[in-house]
Scaffold this active site. Structure first.
Site: not given
Ligand code: ARG
Length: 459
Positions: A290, A283, A277, A156
């Site tokens: 992804e 970043k 970024s 979980h």
């Protein structure tokens, strides 16, 4: 331009139609398979006497030149040509004249396209399997280095029990192993030679199908001419296997993304597989993970496209089936690209054992061990579970870990608890005692790695 089937028609197609139904822009990738298949077909026609050996020789020589010409870019792929089969035949007729028109004897584009796609997919399955094996080898090498790198295991997404990074990696080793097996299964059902099926009802010529299969490296020939030209379940099966691979990659990517956050900071993806970024200078984004997670959706889409394409089709061939190729090619290309990037991305991840260890200590991951300790003091497990639950509440209220409780505090929960409890609930011990076959104890994991290396060597 003249079509292969022009005889039945008084006039040519509308220009729009020519473009609409041409598959050349995408089935051109099958040119090698198409020519190899044609060479085998021509050789067999000569051998069984449907054409003379001399004619077969000339056709084969012509096809060999076309193959070389396509490779060196000397053949024009004009959009008016209907498909790769038409293109090759047309080039052959250009090269050797009227004799080229004999090649298609005893054959239809329906069995021809089925052949080409099967040949193509057989090669690609082997490539995907090789990429999977490389990835699995990397996982084993990494696991070997991280047998003692303790981290929390989750259920979980809540900290559950201690495991190791090695154990976590080996879980994926198993998944990718099953993926390889699924492809092996798919290979067996793809490895069936359809030529001889003709358009749908076989052929009147005495084709030696077995010899064509042998020349082209097929294990078997198809049993039923209608099935041979009407079925694409082998391609659907590949897309299903590819979807499962992508689902596994995607789960792994999700973990890489999560573990790269400042909140987890278990790992850092190498600069070569991350991006920055344009506005936020601080970043470092795990884009490749992804993207791979995103591309899983594409491949699932390819599978859906093929299933939907086939579900309403009456036997045998229908032109709808021309739409199978782009979905299949996309699934092949995508899964290969993802595996290719994923392997070095995982290999170069910087692991942060300090952060992992801190997370293990902070989350009561040894609560089960305390319950198991009480069980060994002869308490029924249910009762032990209850008592440890109360101890956890006490710890949360007092901002402590279980191992920080004094013996006096422990006695408040059970008089059975002795000094040896501290050794029993230490993270090291918690891990070391999980020696069950398939468990995370370093000893068990070392054995698992040894077994996995043997499996890999035998596959
Ligand atoms: N381009 C076609 C395909 O990809 C080849 C088979 C065409 N056969 C036919 N009878 N129209 O399916």
């Amino acid at each position: 331009m003249a079509q292969l089937w022009g005889g039945r028609f008084a006039k040519g197609n509308d220009r729009l139609v020519e473009e609409f139904h041409s598959s050349l822009s995408f089935d051109r990738r099958l040119y090698r398979q198409d020519i190899r298949g044609s060479i085998a077909h021509a050789r067999m026609l000569g051998r069984v006497g449907v054409i003379t050996e001399e004619e077969a020789g000339q056709i084969i020589a012509g096809l060999a030149v076309i193959l070389a010409d396509i490779k060196t870019g000397r053949v024009e792929f004009s959009p008016e040509v209907e498909d790769i089969h038409s293109l090759v035949e047309q080039e052959l007729i250009k090269k050797i004249g009227i004799l080229g028109k004999k090649l298609h004897t005893g054959r239809s584009r329906n069995d021809q396209v089925a052949l080409d796609v099967r040949m193509y997919l057989k090669e690609e399955i082997r490539k995907v399997q090789d990429l999977l094996q490389e990835l699995r080898l990397t996982l084993l090498d990494l696991a070997e280095q991280h047998v003692d790198t303790v981290m929390p295991g989750y259920t979980h997404l809540q900290r559950a029990q201690p495991v190791t990074y090695a154990h976590h990696l080996l879980a994926y080793f198993e998944m990718f192993g099953r993926d390889r097996e699924r492809l092996e299964d798919c290979y067996r059902r793809t490895d069936i030679m359809p030529l001889g099926a003709g358009a749908l009802a076989g052929t009147v010529f005495p084709l030696d199908r077995e010899s064509v299969a042998r020349e082209l490296g097929f294990a078997r020939i198809s049993e039923n001419s209608m099935d041979a030209v009407a079925s694409r379940d082998f391609a659907i099966e590949f897309c299903a296997a590819a979807s499962i691979i992508m689902m596994h990659l995607s789960r792994f990517c999700e973990e890489i993304i999560l573990w790269s956050t400042a909140e987890f900071a278990f790992i850092e993806v190498d600069d070569a597989y991350a991006t920055g970024s344009s506005i936020m200078p601080q970043k470092k984004n795990p884009d490749m993970a992804e993207l791979t997670r995103g591309k899983a959706g594409r491949v699932f889409g390819d599978l859906q496209a093929l299933l939907t394409l086939m579900k309403g089709l009456p036997l045998a061939y229908n032109k709808d089936m021309q739409e199978d190729k782009e979905a299949l090619f996309d699934a092949v290309d995508t899964v290969k690209k993802c595996l290719l990037v994923f392997e070095p991305m995982v290999r170069t991840i910087r692991v942060r054992p300090d952060r992992m260890a801190r997370a293990v200590r902070g989350g009561f991951t040894n609560a089960t061990d305390l319950a198991d300790y009480l069980v060994r003091k002869d308490m029924p497990f249910r009762e032990a579970h209850e008592i440890v639950g109360r101890a956890v509440i006490y710890c949360i209220e007092n901002d402590k870990d279980l191992e920080a409780l004094t013996l006096d505090e422990f006695h408040g929960f059970s008089p059975a608890i002795r000094e040896d409890v501290y050794a029993a609930i230490s993270i090291e011990n918690s891990l070391a005692v999980r020696r069950v076959y398939g468990g995370p104890a370093p000893e068990a994991v070392r054995q698992a790695i040894a077994r996995a290396r043997r499996t890999l060597a035998e596959e």
